[in-house]
Design an enzyme around this catalytic site. Sequence first.
Site, PDB file in Angstrom:
ATOM      1  N   GLN A 185       0.818  -1.212   0.000  1.00 31.73           N
ATOM      2  CA  GLN A 185       0.000   0.000   0.000  1.00 31.73           C
ATOM      3  C   GLN A 185       0.853   1.264   0.000  1.00 31.73           C
ATOM      4  O   GLN A 185       2.043   1.240   0.312  1.00 31.73           O
ATOM      5  CB  GLN A 185      -0.916   0.010   1.226  1.00 31.73           C
ATOM      6  CG  GLN A 185      -2.032  -1.016   1.156  1.00 31.73           C
ATOM      7  CD  GLN A 185      -3.051  -0.819   2.267  1.00 31.73           C
ATOM      8  OE1 GLN A 185      -2.986  -1.481   3.284  1.00 31.73           O
ATOM      9  NE2 GLN A 185      -3.977   0.095   2.070  1.00 31.73           N
ATOM     10  N   HIS A 186       0.203   2.371  -0.342  1.00 36.61           N
ATOM     11  CA  HIS A 186       0.692   3.737  -0.137  1.00 36.61           C
ATOM     12  C   HIS A 186       1.769   4.207  -1.105  1.00 36.61           C
ATOM     13  O   HIS A 186       2.022   5.401  -1.207  1.00 36.61           O
ATOM     14  CB  HIS A 186       1.221   3.948   1.289  1.00 36.61           C
ATOM     15  CG  HIS A 186       0.383   3.414   2.377  1.00 36.61           C
ATOM     16  ND1 HIS A 186      -0.961   3.707   2.492  1.00 36.61           N
ATOM     17  CD2 HIS A 186       0.689   2.598   3.422  1.00 36.61           C
ATOM     18  CE1 HIS A 186      -1.441   3.097   3.565  1.00 36.61           C
ATOM     19  NE2 HIS A 186      -0.469   2.414   4.140  1.00 36.61           N
ATOM     20  N   ASP A 227      -2.325  -4.846   0.329  1.00 35.58           N
ATOM     21  CA  ASP A 227      -1.854  -6.146   0.800  1.00 35.58           C
ATOM     22  C   ASP A 227      -2.621  -6.668   2.010  1.00 35.58           C
ATOM     23  O   ASP A 227      -2.956  -7.857   2.080  1.00 35.58           O
ATOM     24  CB  ASP A 227      -0.349  -6.120   1.077  1.00 35.58           C
ATOM     25  CG  ASP A 227       0.098  -4.940   1.920  1.00 35.58           C
ATOM     26  OD1 ASP A 227      -0.744  -4.154   2.395  1.00 35.58           O
ATOM     27  OD2 ASP A 227       1.332  -4.793   2.095  1.00 35.58           O
TER      28      ASP A 227
END
Length: 485
Positions: free
Chosen positions: A71-72, A254
């Site tokens: 992520q991110h 995830d």
Amino acid sequence: MTLVAGVDSSTQSCKVVVRDLETGALVRSGRAAHPDGTEVAPAAWWSALQEALAAAGGLDDVAAISIAGQQHGMVVLDAEGRVIRDALLWNDTRSAQAARDLIDEVGADAYAERVGVVPVASFTATKLRWLREAEPANAARVAAVALPHDWLTWRLRGYGPADESQLGPDLEALTTDRSDASGTAYWSARTGEYDLDLFSRALGVAGREAGGTSDGDPGADAGAPGVVLPRVLGPGEAAGRTPSGVLVGPGAGDNAGAALGLGAADGDVVVSIGTSGTVFAVTDTPSADPTGTVAGFADASGLSLPLIATLNAARVLDAIARLLNLDHDGLAELALTAEPGAGGVVLVPYFEGERTPNLPDAKAGLHGLTLASTTPANLARAAIEGMLCGLADGLDAVRGVGVTEQRILLIGGAAQNPAVAAVAAQVFDAPVVIPAPGEYVADGGAVQAAWALTGERPVWTVEAADPLPVDTRAVIREQYAAARP
């Protein structure tokens, strides 16, 4: 036999699983390594995906695929679909000041109310603010912002720079899913929409959701001004197809992927020990924590995923094992020779700063040393206790937004370490269940692929050992609480 595939494009590697649609049985798998670092050229992920797919036997007999991923991460594209600079990953903390600046401008309470999270260095919005201030020339070139799984899904469907893809740089074809979008700090799980004001505060320019359809055909908003943000797909909604005709699912962050792969339900709290550590649960109600401790993410099934993350998890064990010149089995064996509480030795494991609590500039600390307590066994045990205590603090925070657990599902490679399992039963005050080793994030992608293919979420059996007897030793967390900031 109908086959579906799931992908986990994580920080460290790309894993592919191919499963039977009806039973969920694993048919074959493959993996490839990712480069180290907190900023990575996305091309390395694309190469690893192709390598892992080849190792898993390819897609010729696969009906559908879906990609879950870290992520991110910030992937910025220019108007020609080229990556402008290496992606900044979730564990890159250079945007810590940018996070503080955004909070000062908007307010923590307002952020939590509007998008369910309060900015920290991990989130995409803070990385965009950093880009705007540190690399204005690059920021001025941004035509689209994607997350790692968004970009890989786009490339898999045949899009990209004209000289690297079959379908070319159609930015309107970018898609994401609600779980990954909720980790940007400019998309709300509660409203199901981008908060374009918060995006503009981050990058300094207007943004808009992609106007294309799932096949990339321009919609009513295509060509409108503003930086393109991927269209947010619903659970089970297809992103499109690969050039060879394989259906492509929406993908996921995830942790949401792991929840799908595990079949996590109400009453389950998942504690995942990987490069990072996470504690999360699937709930009916979106959460909003103005302290920023618990992120009010969306899950991949249409529900919510309150989550805390720690930057320091399995790497803590790696570091102490190296220091003691041991492998992980040796570390476990040595740790189990020490008593609970490690003779008063406490490791606060903030080696790479920390996200929960939000201390991006923190360092690790070793406390409680005496001449008698300074032994290899106590240090080995303190490493495991410290790692798990950080996650137990996270469990307390998740409980604070209304989560009530019946059991803890302990996953990740470190969960199979016998000392980690034994100490977990002493640190946590709830039954601990350790599912069979598996690639649960990639499995979640396979669930999504099956869902997109059939229109129904599959129910596959997940094997797990019997719950560990609760053996809580209060001294472990009491010592840790006294030592940590």
